[in-house]
Design a protein around this motif. Structure first.
Motif, PDB file in Angstrom:
ATOM      1  N   ILE A 103       0.694  -1.217  -0.047  1.00 36.45           N
ATOM      2  CA  ILE A 103      -0.312  -0.144  -0.098  1.00 36.45           C
ATOM      3  C   ILE A 103       0.958   1.065   0.094  1.00 36.45           C
ATOM      4  O   ILE A 103       1.567   1.191   0.975  1.00 36.45           O
ATOM      5  CB  ILE A 103      -0.956  -0.232   1.116  1.00 36.45           C
ATOM      6  CG1 ILE A 103      -1.611  -1.548   0.834  1.00 36.45           C
ATOM      7  CG2 ILE A 103      -1.462   1.601   0.954  1.00 36.45           C
ATOM      8  CD1 ILE A 103      -2.506  -1.634   2.534  1.00 36.45           C
ATOM      9  N   MET A 104       0.972   1.493  -1.390  1.00 38.60           N
ATOM     10  CA  MET A 104       2.181   2.987  -0.927  1.00 38.60           C
ATOM     11  C   MET A 104       1.470   3.952  -0.730  1.00 38.60           C
ATOM     12  O   MET A 104       0.434   4.665  -1.476  1.00 38.60           O
ATOM     13  CB  MET A 104       2.092   2.958  -2.992  1.00 38.60           C
ATOM     14  CG  MET A 104       2.516   1.412  -4.103  1.00 38.60           C
ATOM     15  SD  MET A 104       2.835   1.836  -5.227  1.00 38.60           S
ATOM     16  CE  MET A 104       1.242   2.209  -5.736  1.00 38.60           C
ATOM     17  N   ASP A 105       1.345   4.821   0.157  1.00 40.05           N
ATOM     18  CA  ASP A 105       0.893   5.524   1.556  1.00 40.05           C
ATOM     19  C   ASP A 105       1.746   6.934   1.254  1.00 40.05           C
ATOM     20  O   ASP A 105       3.112   6.370   1.926  1.00 40.05           O
ATOM     21  CB  ASP A 105      -0.209   5.112   2.519  1.00 40.05           C
ATOM     22  CG  ASP A 105      -1.328   5.960   2.832  1.00 40.05           C
ATOM     23  OD1 ASP A 105      -1.576   7.244   1.624  1.00 40.05           O
ATOM     24  OD2 ASP A 105      -1.377   6.414   3.506  1.00 40.05           O
TER      25      ASP A 105
ATOM     26  N   TYR B  82      -0.434  -0.970  -4.809  1.00 40.83           N
ATOM     27  CA  TYR B  82      -1.725   0.016  -4.825  1.00 40.83           C
ATOM     28  C   TYR B  82      -1.793   0.913  -5.207  1.00 40.83           C
ATOM     29  O   TYR B  82      -1.521   1.829  -4.568  1.00 40.83           O
ATOM     30  CB  TYR B  82      -2.163  -0.115  -3.440  1.00 40.83           C
ATOM     31  CG  TYR B  82      -3.953  -0.380  -3.051  1.00 40.83           C
ATOM     32  CD1 TYR B  82      -4.594   0.288  -3.637  1.00 40.83           C
ATOM     33  CD2 TYR B  82      -4.183  -0.337  -1.459  1.00 40.83           C
ATOM     34  CE1 TYR B  82      -6.335  -0.459  -3.615  1.00 40.83           C
ATOM     35  CE2 TYR B  82      -5.689  -0.467  -1.108  1.00 40.83           C
ATOM     36  CZ  TYR B  82      -6.806  -0.203  -2.037  1.00 40.83           C
ATOM     37  OH  TYR B  82      -7.997  -0.290  -1.919  1.00 40.83           O
ATOM     38  N   CYS B  83      -2.309   1.467  -6.444  1.00 44.33           N
ATOM     39  CA  CYS B  83      -2.302   2.438  -7.260  1.00 44.33           C
ATOM     40  C   CYS B  83      -3.406   3.002  -6.658  1.00 44.33           C
ATOM     41  O   CYS B  83      -3.468   4.840  -6.730  1.00 44.33           O
ATOM     42  CB  CYS B  83      -2.270   2.401  -9.067  1.00 44.33           C
ATOM     43  SG  CYS B  83      -0.816   1.300  -8.646  1.00 44.33           S
ATOM     44  N   PHE B  84      -5.265   2.911  -7.212  1.00 45.70           N
ATOM     45  CA  PHE B  84      -5.623   3.825  -6.852  1.00 45.70           C
ATOM     46  C   PHE B  84      -6.955   3.329  -6.298  1.00 45.70           C
ATOM     47  O   PHE B  84      -6.827   2.060  -7.340  1.00 45.70           O
ATOM     48  CB  PHE B  84      -5.733   4.116  -8.514  1.00 45.70           C
ATOM     49  CG  PHE B  84      -7.597   5.368  -8.220  1.00 45.70           C
ATOM     50  CD1 PHE B  84      -6.669   6.940  -8.463  1.00 45.70           C
ATOM     51  CD2 PHE B  84      -8.924   5.330  -8.198  1.00 45.70           C
ATOM     52  CE1 PHE B  84      -7.979   7.729  -8.350  1.00 45.70           C
ATOM     53  CE2 PHE B  84      -9.342   5.688  -8.320  1.00 45.70           C
ATOM     54  CZ  PHE B  84      -9.170   7.107  -8.210  1.00 45.70           C
ATOM     55  N   SER B  85      -7.509   2.892  -5.787  1.00 48.17           N
ATOM     56  CA  SER B  85      -8.872   2.638  -5.091  1.00 48.17           C
ATOM     57  C   SER B  85     -10.148   3.051  -5.309  1.00 48.17           C
ATOM     58  O   SER B  85     -10.183   4.351  -6.187  1.00 48.17           O
ATOM     59  CB  SER B  85      -8.684   2.621  -3.300  1.00 48.17           C
ATOM     60  OG  SER B  85      -9.186   3.689  -2.329  1.00 48.17           O
TER      61      SER B  85
ATOM     62  N   ASN C 179     -10.625   5.482  -3.724  1.00 47.64           N
ATOM     63  CA  ASN C 179      -9.637   7.796  -4.423  1.00 47.64           C
ATOM     64  C   ASN C 179     -10.802   8.385  -5.407  1.00 47.64           C
ATOM     65  O   ASN C 179     -10.237   9.496  -5.062  1.00 47.64           O
ATOM     66  CB  ASN C 179      -8.742   6.597  -4.250  1.00 47.64           C
ATOM     67  CG  ASN C 179      -7.489   5.899  -3.636  1.00 47.64           C
ATOM     68  OD1 ASN C 179      -7.140   5.769  -4.344  1.00 47.64           O
ATOM     69  ND2 ASN C 179      -7.841   7.199  -2.776  1.00 47.64           N
TER      70      ASN C 179
ATOM     71  N   ARG D  31     -11.264  12.205  -4.243  1.00 46.48           N
ATOM     72  CA  ARG D  31     -10.365  12.864  -4.442  1.00 46.48           C
ATOM     73  C   ARG D  31     -10.169  13.754  -5.163  1.00 46.48           C
ATOM     74  O   ARG D  31     -11.399  14.093  -6.140  1.00 46.48           O
ATOM     75  CB  ARG D  31      -9.326  12.651  -4.431  1.00 46.48           C
ATOM     76  CG  ARG D  31      -8.584  11.419  -3.977  1.00 46.48           C
ATOM     77  CD  ARG D  31      -6.905  10.888  -3.820  1.00 46.48           C
ATOM     78  NE  ARG D  31      -6.735  10.054  -2.471  1.00 46.48           N
ATOM     79  CZ  ARG D  31      -5.652   9.907  -1.849  1.00 46.48           C
ATOM     80  NH1 ARG D  31      -3.953  10.606  -2.450  1.00 46.48           N
ATOM     81  NH2 ARG D  31      -5.345   9.202  -1.174  1.00 46.48           N
TER      82      ARG D  31
ATOM     83  N   ARG E 175       2.499  -1.942   4.359  1.00 52.13           N
ATOM     84  CA  ARG E 175       2.365  -0.030   4.048  1.00 52.13           C
ATOM     85  C   ARG E 175       3.319   0.947   4.511  1.00 52.13           C
ATOM     86  O   ARG E 175       3.903   0.778   5.317  1.00 52.13           O
ATOM     87  CB  ARG E 175       0.542   0.140   4.763  1.00 52.13           C
ATOM     88  CG  ARG E 175       0.216   1.118   4.375  1.00 52.13           C
ATOM     89  CD  ARG E 175      -1.323   0.906   5.461  1.00 52.13           C
ATOM     90  NE  ARG E 175      -1.776   2.555   4.377  1.00 52.13           N
ATOM     91  CZ  ARG E 175      -3.240   3.098   4.619  1.00 52.13           C
ATOM     92  NH1 ARG E 175      -3.769   2.076   4.649  1.00 52.13           N
ATOM     93  NH2 ARG E 175      -3.723   4.056   4.029  1.00 52.13           N
TER      94      ARG E 175
ATOM     95  N   ARG F  67      -3.508   0.817   8.609  1.00 51.22           N
ATOM     96  CA  ARG F  67      -5.171  -0.044   8.490  1.00 51.22           C
ATOM     97  C   ARG F  67      -4.889  -0.283   7.041  1.00 51.22           C
ATOM     98  O   ARG F  67      -4.137  -0.631   6.041  1.00 51.22           O
ATOM     99  CB  ARG F  67      -6.498   1.198   8.262  1.00 51.22           C
ATOM    100  CG  ARG F  67      -6.075   2.564   7.636  1.00 51.22           C
ATOM    101  CD  ARG F  67      -6.724   3.304   7.133  1.00 51.22           C
ATOM    102  NE  ARG F  67      -6.340   4.640   7.028  1.00 51.22           N
ATOM    103  CZ  ARG F  67      -5.878   5.657   7.747  1.00 51.22           C
ATOM    104  NH1 ARG F  67      -6.303   5.519   8.781  1.00 51.22           N
ATOM    105  NH2 ARG F  67      -5.955   6.629   7.007  1.00 51.22           N
TER     106      ARG F  67
ATOM    107  N   SER G 133      -7.100  -0.204   4.461  1.00 43.95           N
ATOM    108  CA  SER G 133      -8.406   0.704   3.452  1.00 43.95           C
ATOM    109  C   SER G 133      -8.275  -0.433   2.188  1.00 43.95           C
ATOM    110  O   SER G 133      -8.396   0.355   0.997  1.00 43.95           O
ATOM    111  CB  SER G 133      -7.126   1.666   3.174  1.00 43.95           C
ATOM    112  OG  SER G 133      -6.160   2.682   3.432  1.00 43.95           O
TER     113      SER G 133
HETATM  114  C1  IPE Z   1      -4.819   3.946   0.102  1.00 45.92           C
HETATM  115  O1  IPE Z   1      -4.805   4.491   0.608  1.00 45.92           O
HETATM  116  C2  IPE Z   1      -4.918   3.630  -1.490  1.00 45.92           C
HETATM  117  C3  IPE Z   1      -3.230   3.645  -1.921  1.00 45.92           C
HETATM  118  C4  IPE Z   1      -2.956   3.874  -1.505  1.00 45.92           C
HETATM  119  C5  IPE Z   1      -3.724   3.796  -3.735  1.00 45.92           C
HETATM  120  P1  IPE Z   1      -6.030   5.801   0.821  1.00 45.92           P
HETATM  121  O2  IPE Z   1      -4.327   7.154   1.711  1.00 45.92           O
HETATM  122  O3  IPE Z   1      -5.971   6.178  -0.510  1.00 45.92           O
HETATM  123  O4  IPE Z   1      -6.131   5.548   2.222  1.00 45.92           O
HETATM  124  P2  IPE Z   1      -6.586   6.207   3.275  1.00 45.92           P
HETATM  125  O5  IPE Z   1      -8.541   7.034   2.772  1.00 45.92           O
HETATM  126  O6  IPE Z   1      -6.044   7.011   4.148  1.00 45.92           O
HETATM  127  O7  IPE Z   1      -7.171   4.815   3.967  1.00 45.92           O
END
Ligand code: IPE
Ligand code: IPE
Ligand code: MG
Length: 257
Positions: A28-30, A72-75, A78, A81, A198, A204, A206
């Motif tokens: 999860i690339m956050d 994870y590129c786009f949920s 997302n 946004r 993550r 979490r 997500s």
């Molecule tokens: C999860 O990250 C989705 C990706 C990494 C693509 P988000 O930034 O969207 O997750 P939340 O909203 O903090 O849970």
């Protein structure tokens, strides 16, 4: 500074047991937005910096013998946004694939996707289809991009498809087992992730791989994605190799050995 981090990375690499590298790593690339915010830059600059990490991480993972790297590129969430950010992310995906396609073939990177790409802008969807076809025979590593992906959406689709097959009389509901259910997910044919990372300090999932991560080792790290370098990746793998995977039993079972 660079030499120091290269030195650290080399030392960490030496600690990795090459025989027990996770076959499938999901990430999860956050933290792209926060990386940019810290530098007083627009959020999109964080996404540009984040995209650069993907190329290097794919190379590094392939060199270690990782067989599947899911990012994870786009949920499915997302889309909430701002429209400009969503459209920037879509263009970034398209240009990333376009720029990387030839190198992917050269390095043996097989592109696959989980998520509903039919809902993406035409140009992005077509680029995915083109590069997936181009890399269809590549087999060094599978780069599996989760785009317009949500685990609940994936599970619901599987349930609907199974119900429809049963209603048509093509499937006996009694025969639905974990394998059959898994074969109806976007991830059909891919092994479950051994290690799920993550970045950014959020703890979490997500809506990521809720079915597939049932027995994944989870690793949360307080580094924003654009700062996730080889040393950080090696640390995650070293930690994974020290975990005791029991799968409900009493003995450590390493499926990668
Ligand atoms: C999860 O990250 C989705 C990706 C990494 C693509 P988000 O930034 O969207 O997750 P939340 O909203 O903090 O849970
Ligand atoms: C992850 O970074 C990339 C995507 C979700 C596309 P974010 O954009 O979620 O960055 P933060 O969480 O706001 O810092
Ligand atoms: Mg985020």
């Amino acid at each position: 500074m660079k030499n120091q981090s290269e030195h650290d990375a080399r030392e960490l690499l030496a600690q990795i047991d090459p025989q027990a590298v996770p076959a499938h790593i999901a990430v999860i690339m956050d933290g792209n937005g926060r990386w940019a915010q810290k530098r007083k830059l627009a959020r999109i600059k964080g996404h540009v910096a984040g995209a650069k990490i993907i190329r290097r991480l794919t190379d590094t993972a392939a060199r270690l013998g990782v067989k599947v790297l899911t990012l994870y590129c786009f949920s499915t969430e997302n889309w909430r946004r701002p429209a400009e950010e969503v459209s920037f992310l879509m263009k970034l995906l398209q240009s990333y694939l376009n720029e990387q396609a030839e190198d992917m073939v050269r390095l043996g990177v097989h592109l696959s996707v989980i998520g509903d790409i039919s809902a993406l802008p035409d140009g992005v969807r077509e680029e995915f289809e083109r590069v997936m076809a181009l890399t269809a025979d590549c087999d060094t590593i599978t780069l599996n991009l989760a785009v317009n992906y949500g685990a609940r959406d994936e599970i619901l689709r599987a349930a609907k498809n199974l119900a429809a097959e049963a209603a048509r009389g093509e499937l006996d509901p009694e025969t639905i087992d974990e394998k059959c259910f898994g074969d109806h997910l976007f991830s059909a044919g891919l092994p479950d992730p051994d290690l799920l990372i993550r970045t950014s300090g959020e703890i979490r999932l997500s809506n990521f791989l809720l079915w597939q991560a049932a027995y994944s080792e989870l690793y949360f790290v307080d580094i924003n994605w654009p700062d996730f370098d080889d040393a950080a990746f090696y640390r995650a793998i070293i930690e994974y190799q020290h975990r005791n995977r029991r799968f409900g039993g009493v003995k450590n079972i390493s499926p990668t050995k």
